[in-house]
Write a protein that holds these residues in place. Structure first.
Motif, PDB file in Angstrom:
ATOM      1  N   ASP A   1       0.833  -1.205   0.000  1.00 29.01           N
ATOM      2  CA  ASP A   1       0.000   0.000   0.000  1.00 29.01           C
ATOM      3  C   ASP A   1       0.866   1.253   0.000  1.00 29.01           C
ATOM      4  OD1 ASP A   1      -2.545   1.469   0.278  1.00 29.01           O
ATOM      5  OD2 ASP A   1      -1.778   1.953   2.268  1.00 29.01           O
ATOM      6  N   LEU A   2       1.895   1.273   0.860  1.00 24.50           N
ATOM      7  CA  LEU A   2       2.793   2.419   0.900  1.00 24.50           C
ATOM      8  C   LEU A   2       3.533   2.587  -0.418  1.00 24.50           C
ATOM      9  CD1 LEU A   2       4.379   2.330   4.462  1.00 24.50           C
ATOM     10  CD2 LEU A   2       2.909   4.097   3.504  1.00 24.50           C
ATOM     11  N   THR A   3       4.000   1.477  -0.990  1.00 20.72           N
ATOM     12  CA  THR A   3       4.711   1.536  -2.265  1.00 20.72           C
ATOM     13  C   THR A   3       3.823   2.137  -3.342  1.00 20.72           C
ATOM     14  OG1 THR A   3       6.039  -0.414  -1.685  1.00 20.72           O
ATOM     15  CG2 THR A   3       5.918   0.181  -4.017  1.00 20.72           C
ATOM     16  N   LEU A   4       2.575   1.681  -3.403  1.00 16.10           N
ATOM     17  CA  LEU A   4       1.643   2.208  -4.397  1.00 16.10           C
ATOM     18  C   LEU A   4       1.393   3.693  -4.177  1.00 16.10           C
ATOM     19  CD1 LEU A   4      -0.275   1.764  -6.748  1.00 16.10           C
ATOM     20  CD2 LEU A   4      -2.010   0.994  -5.111  1.00 16.10           C
TER      21      LEU A   4
ATOM     22  N   LEU B   1       2.658  -5.441  -7.724  1.00 18.05           N
ATOM     23  CA  LEU B   1       1.751  -4.348  -8.075  1.00 18.05           C
ATOM     24  C   LEU B   1       1.512  -4.279  -9.577  1.00 18.05           C
ATOM     25  CD1 LEU B   1       3.085  -1.579  -5.654  1.00 18.05           C
ATOM     26  CD2 LEU B   1       0.908  -2.809  -5.468  1.00 18.05           C
ATOM     27  N   GLN B   2       2.553  -4.602 -10.362  1.00 19.47           N
ATOM     28  CA  GLN B   2       2.385  -4.629 -11.810  1.00 19.47           C
ATOM     29  C   GLN B   2       1.444  -5.752 -12.213  1.00 19.47           C
ATOM     30  OE1 GLN B   2       5.387  -3.713 -15.204  1.00 19.47           O
ATOM     31  NE2 GLN B   2       5.702  -5.862 -14.714  1.00 19.47           N
ATOM     32  N   ALA B   3       1.551  -6.900 -11.542  1.00 20.07           N
ATOM     33  CA  ALA B   3       0.672  -8.030 -11.835  1.00 20.07           C
ATOM     34  C   ALA B   3      -0.792  -7.683 -11.551  1.00 20.07           C
ATOM     35  CB  ALA B   3       1.091  -9.250 -11.022  1.00 20.07           C
ATOM     36  N   GLN B   4      -0.997  -6.769 -10.586  1.00 18.13           N
ATOM     37  CA  GLN B   4      -2.349  -6.332 -10.258  1.00 18.13           C
ATOM     38  C   GLN B   4      -2.830  -5.192 -11.154  1.00 18.13           C
ATOM     39  OE1 GLN B   4      -2.984  -5.566  -6.033  1.00 18.13           O
ATOM     40  NE2 GLN B   4      -1.407  -7.046  -5.490  1.00 18.13           N
ATOM     41  N   GLY B   5      -1.946  -4.754 -12.073  1.00 15.55           N
ATOM     42  CA  GLY B   5      -2.327  -3.697 -12.993  1.00 15.55           C
ATOM     43  C   GLY B   5      -2.336  -2.311 -12.382  1.00 15.55           C
ATOM     44  N   LEU B   6      -1.542  -2.113 -11.296  1.00 21.50           N
ATOM     45  CA  LEU B   6      -1.566  -0.839 -10.576  1.00 21.50           C
ATOM     46  C   LEU B   6      -0.374   0.050 -10.894  1.00 21.50           C
ATOM     47  CD1 LEU B   6      -2.750  -2.170  -7.103  1.00 21.50           C
ATOM     48  CD2 LEU B   6      -4.124  -1.073  -8.885  1.00 21.50           C
ATOM     49  N   VAL B   7       0.756  -0.530 -11.329  1.00 22.80           N
ATOM     50  CA  VAL B   7       1.926   0.245 -11.724  1.00 22.80           C
ATOM     51  C   VAL B   7       2.536  -0.406 -12.955  1.00 22.80           C
ATOM     52  CG1 VAL B   7       2.407   0.848  -9.310  1.00 22.80           C
ATOM     53  CG2 VAL B   7       3.668  -1.041 -10.375  1.00 22.80           C
ATOM     54  N   GLU B   8       3.439   0.311 -13.583  1.00 23.18           N
ATOM     55  CA  GLU B   8       4.206  -0.250 -14.702  1.00 23.18           C
ATOM     56  C   GLU B   8       5.679  -0.171 -14.365  1.00 23.18           C
ATOM     57  OE1 GLU B   8       5.147   0.505 -19.460  1.00 23.18           O
ATOM     58  OE2 GLU B   8       3.543   1.620 -18.439  1.00 23.18           O
ATOM     59  N   ARG B   9       6.356  -1.309 -14.436  1.00 22.28           N
ATOM     60  CA  ARG B   9       7.795  -1.328 -14.200  1.00 22.28           C
ATOM     61  C   ARG B   9       8.508  -0.687 -15.377  1.00 22.28           C
ATOM     62  NH1 ARG B   9      10.411  -5.020 -11.156  1.00 22.28           N
ATOM     63  NH2 ARG B   9      12.165  -3.702 -11.727  1.00 22.28           N
ATOM     64  N   VAL B  10       9.450   0.191 -15.091  1.00 17.10           N
ATOM     65  CA  VAL B  10      10.307   0.788 -16.109  1.00 17.10           C
ATOM     66  C   VAL B  10      11.745   0.627 -15.637  1.00 17.10           C
ATOM     67  CG1 VAL B  10       8.572   2.444 -16.885  1.00 17.10           C
ATOM     68  CG2 VAL B  10      10.137   3.073 -15.042  1.00 17.10           C
TER      69      VAL B  10
ATOM     70  N   VAL C   1       6.296   3.559 -12.850  1.00 18.91           N
ATOM     71  CA  VAL C   1       5.417   4.698 -13.100  1.00 18.91           C
ATOM     72  C   VAL C   1       3.997   4.306 -12.713  1.00 18.91           C
ATOM     73  CG1 VAL C   1       6.840   5.664 -14.935  1.00 18.91           C
ATOM     74  CG2 VAL C   1       5.038   4.017 -15.501  1.00 18.91           C
ATOM     75  N   ALA C   2       3.184   5.302 -12.393  1.00 17.03           N
ATOM     76  CA  ALA C   2       1.815   5.059 -11.950  1.00 17.03           C
ATOM     77  C   ALA C   2       0.911   4.769 -13.139  1.00 17.03           C
ATOM     78  CB  ALA C   2       1.299   6.260 -11.174  1.00 17.03           C
ATOM     79  N   LEU C   3      -0.080   3.921 -12.906  1.00 14.00           N
ATOM     80  CA  LEU C   3      -1.145   3.673 -13.865  1.00 14.00           C
ATOM     81  C   LEU C   3      -2.465   4.059 -13.221  1.00 14.00           C
ATOM     82  CD1 LEU C   3      -0.189   0.139 -15.230  1.00 14.00           C
ATOM     83  CD2 LEU C   3       0.165   2.339 -16.350  1.00 14.00           C
ATOM     84  N   SER C   4      -3.422   4.467 -14.037  1.00 14.49           N
ATOM     85  CA  SER C   4      -4.745   4.723 -13.481  1.00 14.49           C
ATOM     86  C   SER C   4      -5.345   3.405 -13.042  1.00 14.49           C
ATOM     87  CB  SER C   4      -5.642   5.384 -14.534  1.00 14.49           C
ATOM     88  OG  SER C   4      -5.780   4.539 -15.661  1.00 14.49           O
ATOM     89  N   ALA C   5      -6.096   3.451 -11.929  1.00 10.16           N
ATOM     90  CA  ALA C   5      -6.701   2.245 -11.375  1.00 10.16           C
ATOM     91  C   ALA C   5      -7.986   2.627 -10.680  1.00 10.16           C
ATOM     92  CB  ALA C   5      -5.745   1.580 -10.377  1.00 10.16           C
TER      93      ALA C   5
END
Length: 253
Positions: free
Chosen positions: A8-11, A43-52, A57-61
């Motif tokens: 949660d904090l990471t997101l 978090l990327q697997a949950q579709g909440l961020v994108e690894r670069v 980077v943040a994704l809309s969720a």
């Protein structure tokens, strides 16, 4: 820190910055970059961020993903203990200002046993817990309901606060750092807390130990600007010691 809380904090950090490096996340969370990589993968697997390269980077969720409803069940037993201990600081007949947050929602439930009270709330969840309770005079402050959190923010909230004075402000907090003080992830929430601090005789902060050692985006106050902290037993002894050196009474639940 439990995995769900760290995620949660990471997101929150990623969304706050929009783009953030592995090194900064590791520093702010107090963990290794390897741990950050694993958490970002989840978090990327949950579709909440994108690894670069070198970070994320943040994704809309959906707004509830990191909002109140998702967090309310996390560390529920700890929050219940903190809430019960904080409620004991309130005397029947007092006027109370109750902040928004999952821990203060738990405090709202505990305040019923301290009636009669006048309680003004900055949270729709707290209002629901206190509505129609015997001995509770409930005041719901105006303002804009922040999506996902249902905290009341904005100029209308500040205007209503200016018309009132409280015995005790029970404040939740997103982060506390030994050098940076009390801080929040959202500017609007931080602004309401700053205003509320000037409207009460005393302030009681309620925060579980996952908030320790974390620095959020918007500063609320220096450590010594609150009177009492109610928390559980933190692993971060340095932050706890700094809070006590600042003159804050610390109660462990």
């Amino acid at each position: 820190m439990p995995l769900v809380d760290r995620l949660d904090l990471t997101l929150r950090f990623v969304r706050e910055s929009q783009r953030i490096s592995l090194a900064e996340l590791a520093e702010r969370l107090g963990v290794s970059e390897m741990t950050v990589r694993r958490d970002l993968d989840e978090l990327q697997a949950q579709g909440l961020v994108e690894r670069v390269r070198g970070g994320a980077v943040a994704l809309s969720a959906p707004r509830e993903e990191a909002g109140f409803e998702r967090r309310e069940a996390w560390q529920a037993a700890t929050k219940k203990r903190i809430a019960a201990r904080a409620a004991k600081l309130v005397e029947p007949g007092q006027t109370i200002l109750l902040d928004a947050g999952t821990t203060t929602a738990a405090v709202a439930k505990s305040l019923v046993s301290r009636a009669p009270l006048t309680v003004a709330v900055l949270s729709l969840q707290a209002a629901a817990h206190l509505a129609d309770r015997r001995g509770i005079r409930l005041i719901v402050l105006g303002g804009e309901s922040r999506p996902g959190e249902r905290s009341l923010v904005g100029p209308l909230t500040a205007k209503m606060l200016d018309e009132m004075w409280f015995d005790t402000f029970v404040m939740s907090i997103g982060a506390v750092h030994r050098e940076l003080g009390w801080s929040e992830f959202d500017i609007a929430d931080a602004a309401v807390k700053q205003h509320a601090l000037t409207r009460a005789e005393q302030t009681v902060v309620v925060a579980d130990s996952t908030k320790f050692g974390v620095r959020a985006f918007a500063k609320v106050a220096a450590l010594g600007e609150v009177g009492t902290l109610v928390t559980d037993k933190p692993d971060d002894k340095d932050t706890l010691a700094a809070i006590r050196r600042a003159g804050v009474t610390t109660l462990l639940a």
